[in-house]
Every structure is written in structure tokens, then in C-alpha cells.
Design an enzyme around this catalytic site. Structure first.
Site, short mmCIF file in Angstrom:
data_model
loop_
_atom_site.label_atom_id
_atom_site.label_comp_id
_atom_site.label_asym_id
_atom_site.label_seq_id
_atom_site.Cartn_x
_atom_site.Cartn_y
_atom_site.Cartn_z
N THR A 228 0.85 -1.19 0.00
CA THR A 228 0.00 0.00 0.00
C THR A 228 0.88 1.24 0.00
OG1 THR A 228 -0.04 0.27 2.41
CG2 THR A 228 -1.74 -1.14 1.42
N ASP A 229 0.35 2.35 -0.52
CA ASP A 229 0.97 3.62 -0.23
C ASP A 229 0.81 3.85 1.27
OD1 ASP A 229 2.21 6.07 -0.45
OD2 ASP A 229 1.00 6.73 -2.16
N TRP A 230 1.66 4.67 1.83
CA TRP A 230 1.72 4.81 3.29
C TRP A 230 0.40 5.37 3.85
CZ3 TRP A 230 5.42 2.42 1.39
CH2 TRP A 230 6.50 1.96 2.13
#
Length: 821
Positions: A228-230
Site C-alpha cells: 500500500t501507499d503509506w
């Protein structure tokens, strides 16, 4: 599965623990099974491994690393070998800093010039972006570590990026927004893909079974890891089902419990978790191999700096050269004007910000350039404040010089992750300076520094225009070498420069402000729109001047390739980027008039002729058919165009191509704007729904509903709770006040990290300090139940702290028993 024996020896809790981070940048380790943590670091154009407290906004300094030119800059080189070389040097530095996964390159399309992160992306063309990305990946992964292509997919605005719903038809999705990823994954063989923050047609991308399972896994046969993106995880169990192995950063075990509960309840099968664990283990073990027998912890700073300079030199674009004012001859007196000559604008802002190993300075480099610099004046204030005194002093200096070198562009606070630009203009105080200089010395050469397209109504007042984009730590020297002719410029634009922002295809549909953003323009983005709709532009896609001239001839077409000759008709060696465009002559299916399907960059000596061949591939004639739900070829005559830019076609021929016999996907009468393309930037909702095949969702917030997990802090302006509304207006005031006193970067951080953050992000990005049950209490407060919510928050926090304490005691006892045993 590769690691079935290890997985058999793991408890359910251990398997679940691997699915989210150990901390902000590391994965979880399991010591008893020999499973190490691996480190992920930002690094699209330089390694950003933070030495102190970790963050995702570039606030805290990172370990020094070479700051190479940004992707938007290198894309202008059109040189795949150069892209691979950058990747190799990035990979070497990543290994020196013990990084396992380098978070880049970013390959989202430049749908609109105002996207605040365009400086990190390659192109408005998916073929070009995909090829450049694949080259980077091959270079990075040649060192045994992993690249991470991002952000998958249709992440084309920064405002409300963590919750906006991208509404796009299937053909446009496939042809424009997924093709670059397809090339990067199939040809670059990236080991890691990062899912985007946004929703796509109603589902968060890392939960979207269509793109994650149907396309990424089943169609493209991708076997690597999805991260995932952060803070980009919404429903952890839904993400796992879609094949999202790794959630970052840590949630302190909260989402691990959700996975365990889902398996125990039968919501998902343990085999799904096992598959994800197997893929993550493969990433861990393969990227740890390079560190097993020791590794080189240093790199040659000077050598890497020199490579950064070479990359910048080949990526700089010469846009105007009236009267051959360039190259500047030795001994010419110049007045160096512009704040960016003193303090270079050389990279973007946000998670890609690099702490450079060294930084070339224009004023220092001028001493060895052969030019006679008679002085420097800043001429303008960096962040837009007007100063007549600075203008007057700059004009006084300009009067004494033969040529004015004027360094202008966009500042760091204007182009930044998490924010979109408000317009396409150069700041007014810089234009005031330019206008004043023009009155005293008309031999003006502008050196432009910015990461995306800008309007240039002022271009008639300059004789030379050199666009350095964001050229990295060695950019100052590289630009001077182009100005003086030590380097013959060969960069060509990887994006179109429109005359004005109102001409752009997404003008009426960017950005999405509330619930969704509609991609009504369909496949007509960038030059696909301008060329098809016959809209005049300032500089076309693929444009760039040289200090020599080239002549194209002798086009030959076979069923597999085009071959032609290029002659350097000037008196200096130069590099030319030859571009292959293809257009279908049938009008049964609406298509752009031309699409890039190949390119080649060649070095040609003065008076020399070289033969160039550009092969066809599986993407040359294809289109995506929404009726058959697959790629098809339309049987037709095709125009094959060889150009020096999308608007400068030098050679042309036709080729008949046999088709796949697929049924026509559209009823032409229902899509008149798409077939004519002339109104592609003003398509109404009804016609877009015909293309989409369904009704579009309501794009406005339902303000009657209580706020929930995926609503944003900005929506507190409509909240029932006085506390929430007060918080909203406090944030708005803080943003206004910080901008007013000149603290624009700090003001931007408020917008990036607070204003557009969905409530779930508060839990996902705080590393377990605030968990989801506590967030429930916060939402009660927001929705008008302040004291009830406060009691809930305090109760859940107490419960969480007790749980952490109990867990620590259990772990201590286990370690003690292990030690005694």
C-alpha cells in the site's frame, strides 16, 4: 508456493504479522524462522533513507545521497539506456544504505498539467512512460534489490488523493492509465508494485479485484508483492483478498488481528493468507541475498555526481533560440539574474526529497564557464513577494551586459506532493522582473526551472529559452554547458505545453473536489487531444531544438518495422530523437489521430547519415474492445508517421493491417463528441455515461449524513459537532496565517497531512498511537456527541495501553524461557 515448508511452521499470528510493517519503513521479522526485516525507502531520483524520526512528507533529513534529475526531467532524454544507467546508480546507492525496496519509479499519467506531483512522473504518454520505467527497473534490480512501481492506478491528482473516486471507462483505463504499468511489469519485471491511495470506479485500488486480480495477477501474470501507499489501506481484509501483501506503515498489530479474526470466522481462507506470505517471503529472501556476504557500504560520490550531470545534460530542452543567440561564445559578458541562480530549484518536495551529497551552484560554476559574469542580482523574492528595489538593481546590472541570463521558474512550495497547483502561471513578481529587464536589454536568455508545464505569454520577450526542468544536484553545471555549447542540447518534451490552461482536455474536470473526479475526456489526454481536435499549442509533445539540423529520408515499411535515414546537415555532432506515431484511417472506432508507438535516440556526427529502425510490437496497432473485453486489432489502413515531434511529421506511409474480426464496440450516434474529438474537453454527463456504460455516482458530499472513516478533516466544516467545526476553521486560519507570513512550506504541510486526510488515516498513519476504536470516539465527538466520544476515546486508550503492557510481559517471559531453555 516456493516457501511452503517455512509457512507450515508458522503460526497464524506470525503469518498475519508479516502483512503489515514493523515500523514506518521496515517489514516485520520472525527471528526463530530466519525471516529478517527488510527496509523500504523513497527513491524515485535519489535514496531518501531517514536517519532520524521517520515521516512520509520529507520533513526530516535523510542520509546524503546523489540527487539525480527527477523523472519528468529524465523523460525528456528519451534515452532508455540512460534510464537504465540511472537505475544502476540508484541501485548501487540503495545497497550502500542497506535498502531492499526502492519506492519508485512513479509512472502515473500527466492527465492535467496542474497535478502537484507531475515532477515525479515521466510523461503524458503511456508507451513512453512504460519504456522509461522498465529501463529504470532493470537498472535498479540489477543489484539484487527491488524497484517499486507506483501508484497503481489512476492516481492523477493530489488534492483529496486518499479518498477521491476516479471514474474512468474501461477502454481509457486500459489504453491510457494501465499501459505504462503493463510495460513496466512485463518488460521491467518489477518485484514490487505500490497501490494508489484513491478509489477507482467505486473501490479503493488495493481492494479493487478488477485491477488487482483480473488484470495484475491473472492477465499480466504478476507474481511479485503489492504494498500500500503509506496509510493507504482502507479495509485490510478486503485488501488481502485482492492480493495486497504488505500494508505500510505499521498499525501496531491492529490490522493483523482483523486478518486473524477473518480467517477464524471463515470470511477468508487461510490459503489466501499463505499465498500472500509466500510472495512476501520471496521478496524478503531474494532482496536479502545481496547482503549475506557483506556489501559495499560506500559509493564514489564524485563519479555519481558526474553521472547526475551527464543525465541532466541529455535531458535539458532548448525551446527557443531566436537569432541563434545560443550557444554563447567565450568572453561574452553576462548579467546573472534570478533567485534560482543563487539557490537552485533542482528537485521536488515531499516524499521524494533527497539530501544531496553535494550541490553545484551557478555562480560558482560560471567562473569556469568561459563567460564573463559581471555580477548577480536576485531580482525577485523566491516565494512571490514583490520588490521594486530588487527589480531596479537587476535592471541596473542588465544594462551593462551583452546578454542577460535570467533564472526563473516555480518554487518548492508550488510543486509538492499532496497539493495541486492553482494555475499554470509563473509567479507575477518574476514576470514583473522580466518585463522590466526587456526594457533595458532585449538579449534575454531564460533558464527555466520547474517540473511541469507552464504558460508562457511572455515568451516573445526572450530570445533564448533553456528548460532545465528539475535537473538534480549537478544541474547548474549541466545547464551552463548547454548554454556555452560544450553540450549540444538533445532533450525533447515528454509533455505538451498548451498556450493556456483553458485549452487542456481535463480543464472542466480537474481536480475532483469532493467525492469523485470524472475522466470525461476519455483517451484524449495530452497530444492525443490537441492533435486530434486541432488545438494550437505552444510546444508540442516531443519538441526540442538542437544546435544542429537533421534531415529525414528514405522511409521503408515492412510488416515488422519502419526503417529510415537521418542526416545531420549541420556542422556539429548531435543527438536526435526520432518518434514513430501510428494513426488508424478507419473511423469505425474513435481513436486519436496519432499515438506514439516507438522511438529511438541516435548520435549523429556532422554531415553523417545513419539508418534507424523502429520495430513494431504487440502494442503498435491494438485497441481495447469493451464488448469482447480484450485487446483487438481493427482491420484497416494505418498511417505510419516518423516525426521530430508529434506536430513535426517528417516522413509518412501507410500499411494495411489484418484485424482480429471483433465486433464494433460503440454506437457512433451515441458518442458524437468522442468521434469528432473537437469537443472532448466539454463532454456532458449523458454522453460520458454512454461511454462508461452506467450512471456516474453523485460527485458531491451528502452533508446530511454523519462523518465516517473515509470522510476527510476538511468535511468538518459541515459537522454537527461544534468541536469539529472549530477545529476546521482553526486549520483554515493556520493555513492562511502561515502563508501570509511567508511560511508557505509549513502551510502546505497542513494541507498535505491534515486538511485532506480521511479520518481512517489518523489511525493508519500514527503507528498505533490512535487505533480504530479510539477513532470511533473521535467520530462521535465530530458528529455532535463530544463528551460521549471523549469518554470512548479515553476508555479505548486505557484498554489499548493495558493490552500493550500485557503483551510486553508475555514477550519478556517468552524470551526468558527461550534463554533458559
Amino acid at each position: 508456493m516456493k516457501y511452503i515448508e517455512i509457512i507450515k511452521n508458522m503460526t497464524l499470528e506470525e503469518k498475519a504479522s508479516l502483512m503489515s510493517g514493523k515500523d514506518f519503513w521496515q517489514t516485520q521479522d520472525i527471528e526463530r524462522l530466519g525471516i529478517n526485516s527488510i527496509f523500504l525507502a523513497d527513491g524515485p531520483h535519489g535514496i531518501r533513507k531517514q536517519a532520524e524520526a521517520a515521516d512520509h512528507l520529507g520533513l526530516n533529513a535523510s542520509v546524503p545521497a546523489t540527487c539525480f534529475p527527477t523523472a519528468a526531467t529524465v523523460a525528456n532524454s528519451w534515452n532508455l539506456e540512460l534510464g537504465k544507467k540511472i537505475g544502476e546508480y540508484l541501485g548501487e546507492e540503495a545497497v550502500a544504505q542497506k535498502v531492499n525496496v526502492l519506492l519508485g519509479p512513479g509512472i502515473n499519467m500527466k492527465r492535467d498539467p496542474l497535478c502537484g506531483r507531475n515532477f515525479e512522473y515521466f510523461s503524458e504518454d503511456p508507451y513512453h512512460a512504460g519504456k522509461m520505467a522498465a529501463a529504470y527497473i532493470r537498472g535498479i534490480q540489477s543489484h539484487g534489490i527491488s524497484a517499486c512501481v507506483k501508484h497503481f492506478a489512476a492516481n492523477n491528482q493530489e488534492e483529496r488523493r486518499m479518498s477521491i473516486d476516479t471514474i474512468v471507462d474501461e477502454r481509457t483505463l486500459r489504453e491510457i492509465y494501465l499501459t505504462a504499468f503493463e510495460i513496466a511489469i512485463k518488460e521491467g519485471k518489477t518485484k514490487t508494485v505500490m497501490s494508489a491511495y484513491n478509489m477507482l470506479n467505486g473501490e479503493y485500488t488495493n481492494e479493487n479485484m478488477h485491477i488487482m486480480r483480473d488484470i495484475l495477477r491473472n492477465e499480466w501474470n504478476y507474481e511479485g508483492v503489492v504494498v500500500t501507499d503509506w496509510g493507504g489501506s482502507n479495509d485490510r481484509v478486503a485488501g488481502l483478498l485482492a492480493g495486497n501483501e504488505l500494508e505500510m506503515p505499521t498499525t501496531a498489530g491492529e490490522t493483523n488481528k482483523e486478518i486473524i479474526a477473518a480467517i477464524k470466522s471463515g470470511k477468508i481462507k487461510e490459503e489466501v493468507l499463505d499465498e500472500c506470505v509466500d510472495r512476501l517471503l520471496d521478496l524478503i529472501f531474494t532482496t536479502e541475498d545481496v547482503y549475506k556476504n557483506g556489501y559495499k557500504q560506500e559509493f564514489n560520490v564524485e563519479e555519481h555526481h558526474q553521472v547526475a550531470q551527464e543525465v541532466a545534460e541529455e535531458s535539458i530542452v532548448l525551446l527557443k533560440n531566436e537569432g541563434n543567440i545560443l550557444p554563447l561564445k567565450k568572453g561574452v559578458t553576462v548579467a546573472t539574474i534570478g533567485e534560482f541562480a543563487q539557490q537552485a530549484r533542482y528537485q521536488g518536495a515531499g516524499s521524494s526529497i533527497v539530501n544531496p551529497t553535494k550541490l553545484d551552484n551557478t555562480l560558482q560554476c560560471l567562473k569556469d564557464s568561459g563567460l564573463v559574469n559581471i555580477g548577480f542580482e536576485p531580482g525577485f523574492e523566491r516565494y512571490g513577494k514583490r520588490s521594486q528595489g530588487k527589480i531596479s538593481r537587476a535592471c541596473a546590472l542588465a544594462k551593462k551586459a551583452e546578454v542577460v541570463l535570467l533564472y526563473i521558474g516555480l518554487d518548492e512550495a508550488t510543486e509538492a506532493e499532496g497539493l495541486d497547483r492553482q494555475n499554470m502561471k509563473i509567479p507575477e513578481n518574476q514576470l514583473d522582473l522580466l518585463n522590466a529587464l526587456y526594457e533595458v536589454n532585449q538579449n534575454i536568455v531564460v533558464v527555466l526551472s520547474c517540473g511541469a508545464a507552464v504558460e508562457m505569454p511572455w515568451i516573445t520577450k526572450v530570445k533564448g529559452l533553456v528548460h532545465g526542468y528539475l535537473s538534480g544536484q549537478a544541474g547548474a553545471q549541466a545547464i551552463l554547458r548547454v548554454l556555452t555549447g560544450a553540450v549540444n542540447p538533445s532533450g525533447k518534451l515528454s509533455e505538451t505545453y498548451p498556450i493556456r490552461y483553458e485549452d487542456t482536455p481535463a480543464y472542466h474536470q480537474f481536480p475532483g473536489k469532493e467525492v469523485s473526479v470524472e475522466y470525461r475526456e476519455g483517451v484524449y489526454i495530452g497530444y492525443r487531444y490537441y492533435d486530434t481536435a486541432k488545438v494550437n499549442v505552444l510546444f508540442p509533445f516531443g519538441f526540442g531544438l538542437s544546435y544542429t539540423t537533421f534531415e529525414y529520408s528514405n522511409l521503408q515499411v515492412s510488416k515488422d518495422a519502419v526503417t529510415f535515414s537521418i542526416t545531420n546537415t549541420g556542422d556539429v555532432a548531435g543527438m536526435e530523437v526520432a518518434q514513430l506515431y501510428v494513426g488508424c484511417k478507419s473511423d469505425d472506432i474513435f481513436r486519436p489521430s496519432k499515438e506514439l508507438k516507438g522511438f529511438a535516440k541516435v548520435l549523429i556526427g556532422a554531415g553523417e547519415t545513419k539508418t534507424v529502425s523502429i520495430p513494431f510490437d504487440d502494442k503498435t496497432f491494438r485497441y481495447f474492445n469493451v464488448k469482447t473485453n480484450q485487446w483487438e486489432i481493427e482491420e484497416a489502413q494505418y498511417n505510419l508517421m516518423i516525426g521530430a515531434s508529434s506536430a513535426d511529421i517528417k516522413l509518412e506511409d501507410t500499411l494495411f493491417v489484418e484485424g482480429t474480426g471483433a465486433p464494433l464496440p460503440y454506437d457512433k450516434a451515441k458518442l458524437p463528441s468522442y468521434y469528432s474529438a473537437s469537443k472532448a474537453n466539454t463532454i456532458d454527463q449523458n454522453e460520458f455515461e454512454q461511454l462508461l456504460g452506467r450512471k456516474v455516482p453523485v460527485s458531491k458530499w451528502d452533508r446530511s449524513k454523519p462523518l465516517g472513516y473515509n470522510d476527510t478533516i476538511s468535511q468538518c466544516q459541515y459537522a454537527k459537532g461544534t468541536f469539529a467545526r472549530f477545529t476546521f476553521y482553526s486549520i483554515k486560519f493556520a493555513y492562511w496565517f502561515l502563508k501570509k507570513i511567508g511560511k508557505r512550506t509549513t502551510a502546505n504541510i497542513i494541507m498535505m497531512s491534515i486538511y485532506n486526510m480521511p479520518f481512517r488515516g489518523v489511525a493508519r498513519m500514527t503507528g498505533g498511537v490512535i487505533n480504530m476504536p479510539m477513532l470511533d470516539g473521535i467520530l462521535m465527538m465530530v458528529n455532535g456527541h463530544f463528551f460521549k466520544g471523549l469518554r470512548h476515546v479515553l476508555k479505548e486508550r486505557s484498554k489499548m495501553l493495558k493490552g500493550v503492557k500485557a503483551q510486553n510481559i508475555t514477550q519478556a517471559q517468552a524470551m526468558k524461557e527461550q534463554k533458559n531453555g
